[in-house]
Scaffold this motif. Sequence first.
Motif, PDB file in Angstrom:
ATOM      1  N   ASN A  58       0.825  -1.216   0.000  1.00  0.00           N
ATOM      2  CA  ASN A  58       0.000   0.000   0.000  1.00  0.00           C
ATOM      3  C   ASN A  58       0.856   1.263   0.000  1.00  0.00           C
ATOM      4  O   ASN A  58       0.509   2.260  -0.652  1.00  0.00           O
ATOM      5  CB  ASN A  58      -0.936  -0.006   1.216  1.00  0.00           C
ATOM      6  N   ILE A  59       1.978   1.220   0.732  1.00  0.00           N
ATOM      7  CA  ILE A  59       2.897   2.361   0.728  1.00  0.00           C
ATOM      8  C   ILE A  59       3.465   2.576  -0.669  1.00  0.00           C
ATOM      9  O   ILE A  59       3.536   3.702  -1.172  1.00  0.00           O
ATOM     10  CB  ILE A  59       4.038   2.147   1.753  1.00  0.00           C
ATOM     11  N   HIS A  60       3.840   1.462  -1.308  1.00  0.00           N
ATOM     12  CA  HIS A  60       4.381   1.517  -2.676  1.00  0.00           C
ATOM     13  C   HIS A  60       3.366   2.122  -3.642  1.00  0.00           C
ATOM     14  O   HIS A  60       3.683   2.996  -4.462  1.00  0.00           O
ATOM     15  CB  HIS A  60       4.793   0.110  -3.111  1.00  0.00           C
ATOM     16  N   ARG A  61       2.132   1.686  -3.529  1.00  0.00           N
ATOM     17  CA  ARG A  61       1.063   2.214  -4.388  1.00  0.00           C
ATOM     18  C   ARG A  61       0.858   3.711  -4.158  1.00  0.00           C
ATOM     19  O   ARG A  61       0.666   4.476  -5.109  1.00  0.00           O
ATOM     20  CB  ARG A  61      -0.251   1.463  -4.123  1.00  0.00           C
ATOM     21  N   SER A  62       0.889   4.103  -2.888  1.00  0.00           N
ATOM     22  CA  SER A  62       0.678   5.518  -2.551  1.00  0.00           C
ATOM     23  C   SER A  62       1.794   6.387  -3.122  1.00  0.00           C
ATOM     24  O   SER A  62       1.538   7.484  -3.646  1.00  0.00           O
ATOM     25  CB  SER A  62       0.605   5.686  -1.031  1.00  0.00           C
ATOM     26  N   ILE A  63       3.026   5.895  -3.054  1.00  0.00           N
ATOM     27  CA  ILE A  63       4.168   6.650  -3.593  1.00  0.00           C
ATOM     28  C   ILE A  63       4.048   6.779  -5.112  1.00  0.00           C
ATOM     29  O   ILE A  63       4.245   7.859  -5.681  1.00  0.00           O
ATOM     30  CB  ILE A  63       5.497   5.973  -3.202  1.00  0.00           C
ATOM     31  N   LEU A  64       3.699   5.681  -5.754  1.00  0.00           N
ATOM     32  CA  LEU A  64       3.526   5.719  -7.212  1.00  0.00           C
ATOM     33  C   LEU A  64       2.425   6.687  -7.613  1.00  0.00           C
ATOM     34  O   LEU A  64       2.553   7.429  -8.598  1.00  0.00           O
ATOM     35  CB  LEU A  64       3.213   4.311  -7.742  1.00  0.00           C
ATOM     36  N   TYR A  65       1.340   6.679  -6.848  1.00  0.00           N
ATOM     37  CA  TYR A  65       0.232   7.572  -7.177  1.00  0.00           C
ATOM     38  C   TYR A  65       0.625   9.035  -6.966  1.00  0.00           C
ATOM     39  O   TYR A  65       0.225   9.913  -7.746  1.00  0.00           O
ATOM     40  CB  TYR A  65      -1.003   7.234  -6.343  1.00  0.00           C
ATOM     41  N   LEU A  66       1.429   9.290  -5.942  1.00  0.00           N
ATOM     42  CA  LEU A  66       1.905  10.650  -5.697  1.00  0.00           C
ATOM     43  C   LEU A  66       2.744  11.150  -6.872  1.00  0.00           C
ATOM     44  O   LEU A  66       2.544  12.264  -7.374  1.00  0.00           O
ATOM     45  CB  LEU A  66       2.726  10.697  -4.408  1.00  0.00           C
ATOM     46  N   PHE A  67       3.681  10.302  -7.340  1.00  0.00           N
ATOM     47  CA  PHE A  67       4.519  10.677  -8.481  1.00  0.00           C
ATOM     48  C   PHE A  67       3.683  10.845  -9.754  1.00  0.00           C
ATOM     49  O   PHE A  67       3.937  11.730 -10.570  1.00  0.00           O
ATOM     50  CB  PHE A  67       5.615   9.626  -8.709  1.00  0.00           C
ATOM     51  N   PHE A  68       2.680   9.981  -9.909  1.00  0.00           N
ATOM     52  CA  PHE A  68       1.787  10.119 -11.069  1.00  0.00           C
ATOM     53  C   PHE A  68       1.072  11.461 -11.030  1.00  0.00           C
ATOM     54  O   PHE A  68       0.963  12.155 -12.045  1.00  0.00           O
ATOM     55  CB  PHE A  68       0.760   8.983 -11.082  1.00  0.00           C
ATOM     56  N   SER A  69       0.567  11.830  -9.863  1.00  0.00           N
ATOM     57  CA  SER A  69      -0.187  13.081  -9.721  1.00  0.00           C
ATOM     58  C   SER A  69       0.678  14.286 -10.073  1.00  0.00           C
ATOM     59  O   SER A  69       0.244  15.204 -10.775  1.00  0.00           O
ATOM     60  CB  SER A  69      -0.727  13.211  -8.295  1.00  0.00           C
ATOM     61  N   ILE A  70       1.920  14.284  -9.565  1.00  0.00           N
ATOM     62  CA  ILE A  70       2.842  15.386  -9.862  1.00  0.00           C
ATOM     63  C   ILE A  70       3.125  15.444 -11.364  1.00  0.00           C
ATOM     64  O   ILE A  70       3.102  16.518 -11.986  1.00  0.00           O
ATOM     65  CB  ILE A  70       4.156  15.216  -9.067  1.00  0.00           C
ATOM     66  N   SER A  71       3.365  14.260 -11.951  1.00  0.00           N
ATOM     67  CA  SER A  71       3.654  14.183 -13.385  1.00  0.00           C
ATOM     68  C   SER A  71       2.467  14.661 -14.206  1.00  0.00           C
ATOM     69  O   SER A  71       2.626  15.392 -15.194  1.00  0.00           O
ATOM     70  CB  SER A  71       4.013  12.742 -13.758  1.00  0.00           C
ATOM     71  N   PHE A  72       1.266  14.281 -13.779  1.00  0.00           N
ATOM     72  CA  PHE A  72       0.047  14.685 -14.496  1.00  0.00           C
ATOM     73  C   PHE A  72      -0.090  16.211 -14.516  1.00  0.00           C
ATOM     74  O   PHE A  72      -0.345  16.816 -15.563  1.00  0.00           O
ATOM     75  CB  PHE A  72      -1.172  14.047 -13.842  1.00  0.00           C
ATOM     76  N   LEU A  73       0.088  16.819 -13.367  1.00  0.00           N
ATOM     77  CA  LEU A  73      -0.074  18.269 -13.267  1.00  0.00           C
ATOM     78  C   LEU A  73       0.960  19.014 -14.123  1.00  0.00           C
ATOM     79  O   LEU A  73       0.684  20.078 -14.677  1.00  0.00           O
ATOM     80  CB  LEU A  73       0.027  18.709 -11.803  1.00  0.00           C
ATOM     81  N   LYS A  74       2.150  18.438 -14.234  1.00  0.00           N
ATOM     82  CA  LYS A  74       3.197  19.055 -15.048  1.00  0.00           C
ATOM     83  C   LYS A  74       2.948  18.893 -16.549  1.00  0.00           C
ATOM     84  O   LYS A  74       3.253  19.779 -17.350  1.00  0.00           O
ATOM     85  CB  LYS A  74       4.559  18.435 -14.705  1.00  0.00           C
ATOM     86  N   LYS A  75       2.371  17.759 -16.918  1.00  0.00           N
ATOM     87  CA  LYS A  75       2.314  17.391 -18.336  1.00  0.00           C
ATOM     88  C   LYS A  75       0.953  17.602 -18.992  1.00  0.00           C
ATOM     89  O   LYS A  75       0.830  17.465 -20.206  1.00  0.00           O
ATOM     90  CB  LYS A  75       2.706  15.923 -18.522  1.00  0.00           C
ATOM     91  N   ARG A  76      -0.072  17.923 -18.204  1.00  0.00           N
ATOM     92  CA  ARG A  76      -1.429  17.873 -18.768  1.00  0.00           C
ATOM     93  C   ARG A  76      -1.615  18.819 -19.957  1.00  0.00           C
ATOM     94  O   ARG A  76      -2.310  18.491 -20.911  1.00  0.00           O
ATOM     95  CB  ARG A  76      -2.469  18.165 -17.699  1.00  0.00           C
TER      96      ARG A  76
END
Length: 256
Positions: free
Chosen positions: A24-42
């Motif tokens: 669950n920690i791993h998933r949360s970290i991946l989702y955090l990085f995805f969110s940051i990447s999304f906001l930068k790239k959208r």
Amino acid sequence: MDNLTIVKNLKKITPTIIKNIIKNIHRSILYLFFSISFLKKRDIISDRRFSCIWKDRFPCLFDRTQTTEFEPHYIYHIAWAIREINKINPQQHIDFSSSLYFIVTLSASIPTIFYDYRPADIHISNLYCKKAELCNIPLPNNSVESLSCLHVLEHVGLERYGDPFAPQGDIQAINELKRILKQDGHLLVAVPMGEIPRIQYNAHRIYSYSLFLSYFRELKLEKFSFINDKKEFIEFATEEDTVGQAWGCGCFLFRK
């Protein structure tokens, strides 16, 4: 429950709990990085052709594998069955409760009637979906030229899909399949297979080669193929290939 029993039970479940926490920690970290990447790239992603907004996000975080994974039982047994039926080339094929991917693909070349305890609401040419119970098939004796029941018999009577509890349900279903099969007709069957027969209630039965074959003494075995525990497809297999196997898939082509 005494303290010793509690300690033993905790020792058993602790590794699983820790594993789930890490997951669950791993998933949360991946989702955090995805969110940051999304906001930068959208803005770049939209490319003025598509809208790309936060509420439409659909993170797919675990698809970056080195190879394309697949379920060997279903990939191989479907490919096996379609090839064998095309060799037989019947005027019509009847199937009971097999994979929908199998029946829709087969119907592209051969008119197919699909019976299921839970009928599928599929509407395409050359495919006809109907309701039936495997233990009481509404077809006359010796009436079907080409017949299949793939990865189904192991479930009959174990209540997994809402069917009534029947410990001998698989044998009843097998007898019905043999009853409706026409003289000189072909029957294709696939079931989980290992060296030791066992039931994993309420998922499925796992048959041994000799046990399963004993239910079809009246028919001639024309071909046996096997998918072993290593995910290898053995087209021309023997009983020896099932020795030492825990949960393979046996594919049988019978003739009446």
